[in-house]
Structure formats: C-alpha cells, structure tokens
Motif scaffolding. Structure first.
Motif, PDB file in Angstrom:
ATOM      1  N   TRP A  41     -22.068 -39.468 -20.150  1.00 11.53           N
ATOM      2  CA  TRP A  41     -22.411 -39.982 -18.814  1.00 11.53           C
ATOM      3  C   TRP A  41     -23.234 -41.261 -18.913  1.00 11.53           C
ATOM      4  O   TRP A  41     -23.259 -42.053 -17.979  1.00 11.53           O
ATOM      5  CB  TRP A  41     -23.055 -38.922 -17.932  1.00 11.53           C
ATOM      6  CG  TRP A  41     -24.539 -38.685 -18.033  1.00 11.53           C
ATOM      7  CD1 TRP A  41     -25.540 -39.618 -17.962  1.00 11.53           C
ATOM      8  CD2 TRP A  41     -25.216 -37.426 -18.187  1.00 11.53           C
ATOM      9  NE1 TRP A  41     -26.777 -39.020 -18.078  1.00 11.53           N
ATOM     10  CE2 TRP A  41     -26.616 -37.677 -18.209  1.00 11.53           C
ATOM     11  CE3 TRP A  41     -24.776 -36.117 -18.293  1.00 11.53           C
ATOM     12  CZ2 TRP A  41     -27.557 -36.668 -18.350  1.00 11.53           C
ATOM     13  CZ3 TRP A  41     -25.718 -35.110 -18.423  1.00 11.53           C
ATOM     14  CH2 TRP A  41     -27.080 -35.382 -18.450  1.00 11.53           C
ATOM     15  N   GLU A  42     -23.879 -41.484 -20.057  1.00 14.70           N
ATOM     16  CA  GLU A  42     -24.634 -42.723 -20.260  1.00 14.70           C
ATOM     17  C   GLU A  42     -23.747 -43.907 -20.637  1.00 14.70           C
ATOM     18  O   GLU A  42     -24.225 -45.038 -20.695  1.00 14.70           O
ATOM     19  CB  GLU A  42     -25.696 -42.517 -21.349  1.00 14.70           C
ATOM     20  CG  GLU A  42     -26.822 -41.583 -20.930  1.00 14.70           C
ATOM     21  CD  GLU A  42     -27.802 -41.296 -22.048  1.00 14.70           C
ATOM     22  OE1 GLU A  42     -27.480 -41.546 -23.234  1.00 14.70           O
ATOM     23  OE2 GLU A  42     -28.901 -40.787 -21.738  1.00 14.70           O
ATOM     24  N   THR A  43     -22.474 -43.677 -20.911  1.00 16.07           N
ATOM     25  CA  THR A  43     -21.552 -44.732 -21.334  1.00 16.07           C
ATOM     26  C   THR A  43     -20.998 -45.468 -20.118  1.00 16.07           C
ATOM     27  O   THR A  43     -20.362 -44.850 -19.261  1.00 16.07           O
ATOM     28  CB  THR A  43     -20.385 -44.129 -22.161  1.00 16.07           C
ATOM     29  OG1 THR A  43     -20.930 -43.439 -23.296  1.00 16.07           O
ATOM     30  CG2 THR A  43     -19.431 -45.210 -22.630  1.00 16.07           C
ATOM     31  N   PRO A  44     -21.235 -46.785 -20.011  1.00 19.02           N
ATOM     32  CA  PRO A  44     -20.681 -47.545 -18.883  1.00 19.02           C
ATOM     33  C   PRO A  44     -19.160 -47.415 -18.829  1.00 19.02           C
ATOM     34  O   PRO A  44     -18.481 -47.487 -19.861  1.00 19.02           O
ATOM     35  CB  PRO A  44     -21.100 -48.986 -19.193  1.00 19.02           C
ATOM     36  CG  PRO A  44     -22.310 -48.847 -20.067  1.00 19.02           C
ATOM     37  CD  PRO A  44     -22.056 -47.617 -20.906  1.00 19.02           C
ATOM     38  N   GLY A  45     -18.648 -47.200 -17.626  1.00 21.67           N
ATOM     39  CA  GLY A  45     -17.210 -47.022 -17.449  1.00 21.67           C
ATOM     40  C   GLY A  45     -16.800 -45.573 -17.299  1.00 21.67           C
ATOM     41  O   GLY A  45     -15.687 -45.279 -16.872  1.00 21.67           O
ATOM     42  N   VAL A  46     -17.710 -44.650 -17.641  1.00 22.81           N
ATOM     43  CA  VAL A  46     -17.433 -43.226 -17.439  1.00 22.81           C
ATOM     44  C   VAL A  46     -17.736 -42.881 -15.990  1.00 22.81           C
ATOM     45  O   VAL A  46     -18.803 -43.208 -15.464  1.00 22.81           O
ATOM     46  CB  VAL A  46     -18.257 -42.353 -18.403  1.00 22.81           C
ATOM     47  CG1 VAL A  46     -18.193 -40.881 -17.999  1.00 22.81           C
ATOM     48  CG2 VAL A  46     -17.758 -42.538 -19.831  1.00 22.81           C
TER      49      VAL A  46
END
Length: 194
Positions: A41-46
């Motif tokens: 959830w911390e990954t941009p684009g998720v």
C-alpha cells in the motif's frame, strides 16, 4: 465468510473493487501478510491491497484454520495497481526486495506453508515478467552468498482468493507497532532489464 463491503483503511478503496479501466491485479505471498500488505500500500500506483488466503484446498478458510497448516493456503495479499504509474516489474521488485525469497515455507521465525513465497499472476505478461525478474534477481542473490530463490510463480488464471477477517485488513495501520518482520533484504533487484 469475510465481509467484503468495507473500504481499505489507508487507500480508501472498496475491498471488493475489481481490476477495471486498465488496472491490473496480482496476488503476492511473502510471509506474514501484514507486512506484505504494508509495503504494497506504500507503493505509488497501488490502488488496493487486501489480505487473504490462497493456494490451498479448503474453501472459506479462517485464520485459525490456515495456521494449522492443513489447508495448504498461503497468507496472501491481493494487489490492484495502475500499470501507467507502477509497472509489473517495479511492483515485483518491491515484493522481492522486502522479504527473503530464498526461504522455503518460512520467513524468519514464521514457519509453515502459510508463509511460503509465491506469486499468482492474472495475465501472461505478468507471468513472463515475474519469471524474467526472478531469474535476473537470483543471479544477484546467489552472488551475495544466498541460496537460490524459492518463490513459486503461478501462471494465470489464479485460484480463488479468500478475503481474510476484517482485523487483518490494514493491520499495521491499525496497529502501527504490531509485529512485522519485513523490510529491505539487502539485495537490490535489477531495473530496466526487460
């Protein structure tokens, strides 16, 4: 059966959201699903993450049942992402780098088949990228003195994903000091190789 009517506590998206409008779905298992969900959830684009159970033989499993090891399910995170913002390779690099993919049926002190490392893909392109990245990353892992990668990579279609109980959803947001043995494993994935 787990309630799918809620929304993600961090991302605000519906837990029953479908991958539409060019978004993609993939399923990742890498030990305790609390930590895997957080770094996803911390990954941009998720767009959405949710925890659940996958890859076993029983239907409608509970956490207690999965912990016995008899269901064959792995603690798994369902991920929906926007491939225009994060590529499959970039997403899988985050996955590989934030657990030990060389361990069989365990992550650290967490032992059992529920903690195995696995990827369930939903498209042929994801399957190909996962295999290529695993191969390229394994060269670096072995060069670092670690064993070969044990991550299972499954071609589509994936088996049924069973949503986990509500208290497991966004667990490390609700419990910021909760148990997590995930983090950078010390070996970077190659980038831009395919």
């Amino acid at each position: 059966m787990a309630d799918t009517s809620g929304t993600h506590v961090v991302l605000g998206t519906p837990l029953d959201m479908q991958a539409e409008d060019g978004n993609l779905e993939i399923f990742l298992a890498g030990g305790c699903f609390w930590g895997v969900e957080r770094f996803m959830w911390e990954t941009p684009g998720v767009i959405l993450t949710s925890t659940g159970y996958m890859g076993g033989k029983s239907t409608a499993p509970t956490y207690v049942q999965v912990c016995t090891g008899f269901t064959g399910h792995a603690e798994t995170v369902r991920v929906i992402y926007d491939p225009k913002r994060v590529t499959t390779q970039e997403l899988l690099a985050v996955f590989f780098e934030n657990h030990d993919p060389t361990q069989v049926n365990r992550q650290g002190n967490d032992l059992g088949t529920q903690y195995r490392s696995a990827i369930w893909t939903t498209t042929a392109e994801q399957f190909e990228v996962a295999q290529l990245l695993k191969s390229a990353y394994e060269e670096r892992i072995i060069a670092a003195g670690m064993p070969p990668i044990a991550t299972e990579i499954h071609s589509p279609p994936p088996p049924v994903f069973y949503l986990a109980e509500e208290y497991h959803q966004g667990y490390l947001h609700k419990n910021p000091h909760g148990y997590c043995n995930h983090g950078f494993n010390g070996v970077e994935c190659p980038s831009g190789v395919f």
